[in-house]
Enzyme design. Structure first.
Site, short mmCIF file in Angstrom:
data_model
loop_
_atom_site.label_atom_id
_atom_site.label_comp_id
_atom_site.label_asym_id
_atom_site.label_seq_id
_atom_site.Cartn_x
_atom_site.Cartn_y
_atom_site.Cartn_z
N HIS A 40 35.03 24.74 20.94
CA HIS A 40 35.48 23.65 20.08
C HIS A 40 34.50 23.39 18.94
O HIS A 40 33.33 23.08 19.18
CB HIS A 40 35.64 22.40 20.94
CG HIS A 40 36.22 21.22 20.25
ND1 HIS A 40 35.63 19.98 20.26
CD2 HIS A 40 37.36 21.08 19.52
CE1 HIS A 40 36.38 19.12 19.59
NE2 HIS A 40 37.43 19.77 19.13
N HIS A 82 35.15 18.24 10.40
CA HIS A 82 36.09 17.50 11.24
C HIS A 82 36.51 16.17 10.64
O HIS A 82 37.70 15.86 10.55
CB HIS A 82 35.50 17.26 12.63
CG HIS A 82 36.39 16.45 13.52
ND1 HIS A 82 36.31 15.07 13.59
CD2 HIS A 82 37.39 16.81 14.35
CE1 HIS A 82 37.22 14.62 14.43
NE2 HIS A 82 37.89 15.66 14.90
#
Length: 290
Positions: A40, A82
């Site tokens: 991730h 992100h």
């Protein structure tokens, strides 16, 4: 002649997509395999998330799958980050103190390239940069990795789906070989649908948990349903697998974000096809120990 060549190319691309979607757990075939482990934002427990260092760390740990997030700068460059703000993972407050709230879309690519994206994580990573999508793709290619690419906040960036696909195409990632190593996902069903309509051969994933009655609708444009692990049950995973996606294969499930051994074993027991994790080594060790 041209039409036959195009048709053959599309057929080959769909074949590669189908290969990537081949069953990970298929009781009908009498075979059970462990889920894929996806790093991730790269191996983000061990290196600053979404940086080239995180990709390198995932490769060094032996993981072929990485996940990233894509946003767009003021001048139209796609960058890997992100948050829609630069505040949490860079030193933007120091470099540009008068430009709060430091949104990605309010900064040019050159300005973002000046920022330190590593010191917040550890002094050892001081000087790491926010990579452009082009830079990121080249590093993933260098390691021969597979990519789960998330289009982040598409409502903020009209047309980002087409732009992302253009960058992927320019970097060679929409050819027959690379289509077997790429999934494009989003929390926005509309964004996933747009990617599928623009490039039907691309494997797509929807981040969320559609209800079972909604699954036939989602199966028209997405190949994976990727929910939070806390929303999962074995019954739901079985229900998802019962539907065929746009490439003629059962829908798949990648669960996020799992960082401990007990949860990894529980979610794997549901029959998921992939586990997204900040600690890929922990998840792999848990699955290997079963």
């Amino acid at each position: 002649m041209y039409a036959r060549v195009v048709a053959a190319t599309v057929t080959a691309a769909l074949g590669m997509a189908a290969a990537l979607l081949s069953p990970v757990s298929d009781a009908r075939a009498g075979e059970v395999r462990v889920p894929a482990v996806i790093a991730h934002r790269g191996a983000s427990s061990y290196a600053p998330e979404n940086t080239l260092d995180a990709v390198d760390t995932a490769a060094r740990l032996g993981f072929s799958w990485v996940e990233n997030d894509v946003q767009r700068t003021k001048d139209g460059e796609l960058v890997v980050l992100h948050d829609d703000s630069l505040q949490r993972t860079t030193n933007v407050e120091e470099v540009f103190p008068d430009r709060a709230p430091w949104k990605v879309r309010d900064f040019t690519a050159a300005e973002i390239a000046r920022l330190d994206a590593g010191s917040w994580f550890s002094p050892a990573y001081a000087g790491a940069r926010v990579p452009t999508l082009r830079q990121y793709m080249r590093r993933v290619e260098h390691h021969h990795q597979k990519l789960l690419l998330e289009i982040k906040n598409p409502e903020l960036y009209p047309g980002i789906e087409q732009q992302t696909l253009k960058v992927l195409g320019n970097e060679g990632w929409l050819d027959r070989h690379h289509l077997g190593r790429l999934i494009v996902q989003s929390f926005s069903a509309d964004s996933v649908r747009t990617v599928h309509e623009l490039k039907p051969a691309v494997i797509t994933g929807y981040l969320g948990t559609p209800t079972t009655p909604q699954l036939p609708q989602f199966a028209r444009f997405t190949d994976l349903v990727n929910p939070s692990h806390g929303s999962l049950s074995q019954g739901y995973v079985t229900a998802v697998h019962a539907f065929e996606g746009p490439h003629g294969r059962p829908l798949r499930v990648f669960a996020w974000t799992v960082d401990d051994a007990d949860t990894a074993r529980r979610v794997a027991g549901y029959g998921v096809d992939g586990i997204i994790t900040n600690k890929p080594d922990v998840v792999r060790a848990a699955l290997d120990s079963d």
